[in-house]
Design a protein around this motif. Structure first.
Motif, PDB file in Angstrom:
ATOM      1  N   ALA A  75      42.059  30.239  51.655  1.00  0.00           N
ATOM      2  CA  ALA A  75      43.243  30.890  51.058  1.00  0.00           C
ATOM      3  C   ALA A  75      43.894  31.986  52.627  1.00  0.00           C
ATOM      4  CB  ALA A  75      43.184  31.503  49.884  1.00  0.00           C
ATOM      5  N   ASP A  76      45.066  32.885  52.386  1.00  0.00           N
ATOM      6  CA  ASP A  76      45.666  33.603  53.541  1.00  0.00           C
ATOM      7  C   ASP A  76      45.070  34.722  52.918  1.00  0.00           C
ATOM      8  OD1 ASP A  76      47.966  31.844  53.461  1.00  0.00           O
ATOM      9  OD2 ASP A  76      48.753  32.868  52.122  1.00  0.00           O
ATOM     10  N   GLY A  77      44.767  35.387  54.068  1.00  0.00           N
ATOM     11  CA  GLY A  77      43.733  36.755  53.839  1.00  0.00           C
ATOM     12  C   GLY A  77      42.132  36.908  54.203  1.00  0.00           C
ATOM     13  N   VAL A  78      41.465  35.683  54.193  1.00  0.00           N
ATOM     14  CA  VAL A  78      40.669  35.175  54.277  1.00  0.00           C
ATOM     15  C   VAL A  78      39.603  36.284  55.273  1.00  0.00           C
ATOM     16  CG1 VAL A  78      38.398  34.430  54.134  1.00  0.00           C
ATOM     17  CG2 VAL A  78      40.109  34.492  52.467  1.00  0.00           C
ATOM     18  N   HIS A  99      42.076  37.240  49.807  1.00  0.00           N
ATOM     19  CA  HIS A  99      41.573  38.285  50.958  1.00  0.00           C
ATOM     20  C   HIS A  99      40.442  38.928  50.521  1.00  0.00           C
ATOM     21  CE1 HIS A  99      45.687  38.969  52.207  1.00  0.00           C
ATOM     22  NE2 HIS A  99      45.954  38.895  50.671  1.00  0.00           N
ATOM     23  N   SER A 100      39.936  37.437  50.656  1.00  0.00           N
ATOM     24  CA  SER A 100      38.383  37.976  50.484  1.00  0.00           C
ATOM     25  C   SER A 100      37.588  37.917  51.014  1.00  0.00           C
ATOM     26  CB  SER A 100      37.627  36.796  48.752  1.00  0.00           C
ATOM     27  OG  SER A 100      38.458  36.821  48.033  1.00  0.00           O
ATOM     28  N   ALA A 101      36.181  38.624  51.761  1.00  0.00           N
ATOM     29  CA  ALA A 101      35.467  38.855  52.865  1.00  0.00           C
ATOM     30  C   ALA A 101      34.132  38.407  53.088  1.00  0.00           C
ATOM     31  CB  ALA A 101      35.472  40.084  53.086  1.00  0.00           C
ATOM     32  N   VAL A 102      33.851  37.104  53.714  1.00  0.00           N
ATOM     33  CA  VAL A 102      32.524  37.329  53.496  1.00  0.00           C
ATOM     34  C   VAL A 102      31.415  37.162  54.911  1.00  0.00           C
ATOM     35  CG1 VAL A 102      30.527  34.661  53.078  1.00  0.00           C
ATOM     36  CG2 VAL A 102      33.204  34.442  52.682  1.00  0.00           C
ATOM     37  N   ALA A 103      30.409  38.263  54.662  1.00  0.00           N
ATOM     38  CA  ALA A 103      29.562  38.408  55.430  1.00  0.00           C
ATOM     39  C   ALA A 103      28.687  37.658  56.631  1.00  0.00           C
ATOM     40  CB  ALA A 103      28.803  39.928  54.951  1.00  0.00           C
ATOM     41  N   ARG A 161      40.281  35.602  44.349  1.00  0.00           N
ATOM     42  CA  ARG A 161      40.569  36.534  44.863  1.00  0.00           C
ATOM     43  C   ARG A 161      39.066  38.134  45.380  1.00  0.00           C
ATOM     44  NH1 ARG A 161      46.299  36.260  42.042  1.00  0.00           N
ATOM     45  NH2 ARG A 161      44.509  36.724  41.177  1.00  0.00           N
ATOM     46  N   HIS A 162      39.756  39.100  46.213  1.00  0.00           N
ATOM     47  CA  HIS A 162      39.207  39.568  46.579  1.00  0.00           C
ATOM     48  C   HIS A 162      38.172  39.418  46.448  1.00  0.00           C
ATOM     49  CE1 HIS A 162      43.407  41.225  47.097  1.00  0.00           C
ATOM     50  NE2 HIS A 162      43.554  40.342  46.079  1.00  0.00           N
ATOM     51  N   ASP A 172      37.970  36.653  39.925  1.00  0.00           N
ATOM     52  CA  ASP A 172      38.126  38.103  41.598  1.00  0.00           C
ATOM     53  C   ASP A 172      37.390  38.779  41.314  1.00  0.00           C
ATOM     54  OD1 ASP A 172      39.951  35.416  41.376  1.00  0.00           O
ATOM     55  OD2 ASP A 172      41.207  36.699  40.678  1.00  0.00           O
ATOM     56  N   ASN A 173      38.046  39.923  42.611  1.00  0.00           N
ATOM     57  CA  ASN A 173      36.909  40.664  42.562  1.00  0.00           C
ATOM     58  C   ASN A 173      35.554  41.184  41.973  1.00  0.00           C
ATOM     59  OD1 ASN A 173      39.453  42.566  42.492  1.00  0.00           O
ATOM     60  ND2 ASN A 173      39.905  42.148  41.424  1.00  0.00           N
ATOM     61  N   VAL A 174      34.526  40.227  42.678  1.00  0.00           N
ATOM     62  CA  VAL A 174      33.211  39.946  42.197  1.00  0.00           C
ATOM     63  C   VAL A 174      32.597  40.324  43.254  1.00  0.00           C
ATOM     64  CG1 VAL A 174      31.392  38.298  42.122  1.00  0.00           C
ATOM     65  CG2 VAL A 174      33.223  38.125  40.244  1.00  0.00           C
ATOM     66  N   HIS A 175      31.710  40.941  43.454  1.00  0.00           N
ATOM     67  CA  HIS A 175      31.296  41.935  44.665  1.00  0.00           C
ATOM     68  C   HIS A 175      29.942  41.551  45.004  1.00  0.00           C
ATOM     69  CE1 HIS A 175      35.322  43.278  45.338  1.00  0.00           C
ATOM     70  NE2 HIS A 175      35.244  43.847  44.494  1.00  0.00           N
TER      71      HIS A 175
END
Length: 363
Positions: A242-245, A262-266, A279-280, A297-300
């Protein structure tokens, strides 16, 4: 040593950039400081009188801040007190974000002429916007649509019916296979493969048979994909980014995975088939997601964790055994195998003593 910037600016101009971008807290600078020209960027330790750096007030970097020779430091109120007298600074609420905004201007890619390189192979049914740039040794398949201001770097392969949105950049040797959709303003690093077949297999009397993968990859706007990351096409439904990933290098995304806005994966993470990330969210380096699970959403997830069940509440989650000496690791591993037996013994003792465990202990 940092690479040369594509442009330069005075401190006054940089202050105006930040003010125009809503970076609250930027203060006025003295006239003599405003005229200082900044030609590049570097760390606090290495910056020279013509370079910009940033300091977020972290005490661990205080020694570097107190001795920096940077021509301009972007900092906050907490960090300002550590800077040497005479060092020009702009005070902002988010120094790292402000630094990123300044780098975007100083290191903006120079304008490159549009057109198709003579060595590129473009199917006659493909559509390429006149403002796009197609570099050497590129292959573009039938029915592909390349949008305005797109840059397709050397050696890229774009399959049939691929759609690439406005101002997206494929840097070099990127492979985008048939029917994939990529949105606007994406940046895709060298070696990325989008739309390869997922790992779909079926047993046939002890022999593995390949199951054709007939879904697509759909990538939204403003997505970054790191070098040598692979994104498989869906088995039946689409794989969706999705957008902003933001995806780091060397990530494996299997068929039918969905990653929310807007999620990020290292780097070195692996997402098995049909896993869904909200998301996020953030996934640390080396994280593994088992298939057919969902993250809210908002899981890290912290680095090197293995996720084997769905997570329905926001928060920070960790798994794995931290590094230890080999002797202690073996000892603890042996004890870990005894945990179930020990828990049963404790429950038996509690039952005999009439001690009822709390719901948290019982779980």
């Amino acid at each position: 040593m940092s690479i040369s910037a594509s442009t330069s600016a005075t401190v006054g101009e940089i202050a105006d950039w930040l003010d125009a971008q809503g970076m609250d807290g930027a203060i006025d600078v003295a006239p003599d400081e405003a005229a200082t020209r900044i030609t590049g960027a570097a760390s606090l330790a290495c910056a020279t009188a013509e370079q910009v750096s940033y300091y977020d007030g972290d005490r661990r970097s205080a020694d570097l801040a107190t001795s920096t020779r940077a021509g301009l430091v972007l900092t906050n109120e907490a960090g300002r007190q550590h800077l040497p007298r005479g060092v020009c600074c702009l005070v902002v609420d988010q120094p790292r974000l402000a630094f990123a905004r300044v780098l975007e201007r100083l290191y903006a890619l120079p304008a490159r002429p549009a057109g198709v390189h003579a060595s590129a192979v473009v199917d006659e049914s493909a559509t390429i916007d006149p403002s796009a740039r197609i570099d050497a040794q590129v292959s573009i398949g039938a029915g592909a649509r390349i949008g305005p201001k797109v840059v397709i770097g050397p050696g890229c392969v774009v399959g049939s019916n691929v759609v690439i949105g406005e101002a997206t950049r494929l840097l070099a040797r990127v492979t985008v296979l048939d029917d994939s959709l990529i949105g606007a303003r994406c940046v895709i690093q060298p070696g990325v493969v989008i739309g390869s077949d997922g790992f779909g297999l079926a047993q046939d009397n002890g022999v593995w048979r390949r199951v054709p993968q007939v879904g697509r990859v759909v990538i939204g706007n403003d997505v970054d994909i790191g070098a040598n990351t692979t994104i498989d096409r869906g088995a039946l439904d689409d794989t969706v980014i999705a957008d902003g990933v933001k995806l780091d290098n060397l990530i494996q995304i299997a068929h039918n995975v969905r990653i929310g806005e807007h999620s990020a994966v290292a780097g070195c993470a692996g997402l098995a088939g049909s896993s869904e990330v909200g998301r996020h969210c953030t996934l640390g380096g080396g994280v593994g997601l088992a298939g057919h699970l969902t993250l809210a959403d908002n899981v890290h997830i912290t680095g090197m964790s293995m996720v084997t069940r769905s997570i329905h509440r926001p928060g920070v989650y960790s798994a794995g055994t931290p590094l230890d000496t080999n002797e202690r690791w073996h000892r603890n591993a042996a004890r870990f195998k005894q945990l179930d037996r020990l828990v049963r013994r404790v429950k038996q003792l509690e039952k005999r003593l009439g001690d009822k465990p709390t719901p948290e202990e019982d779980s």
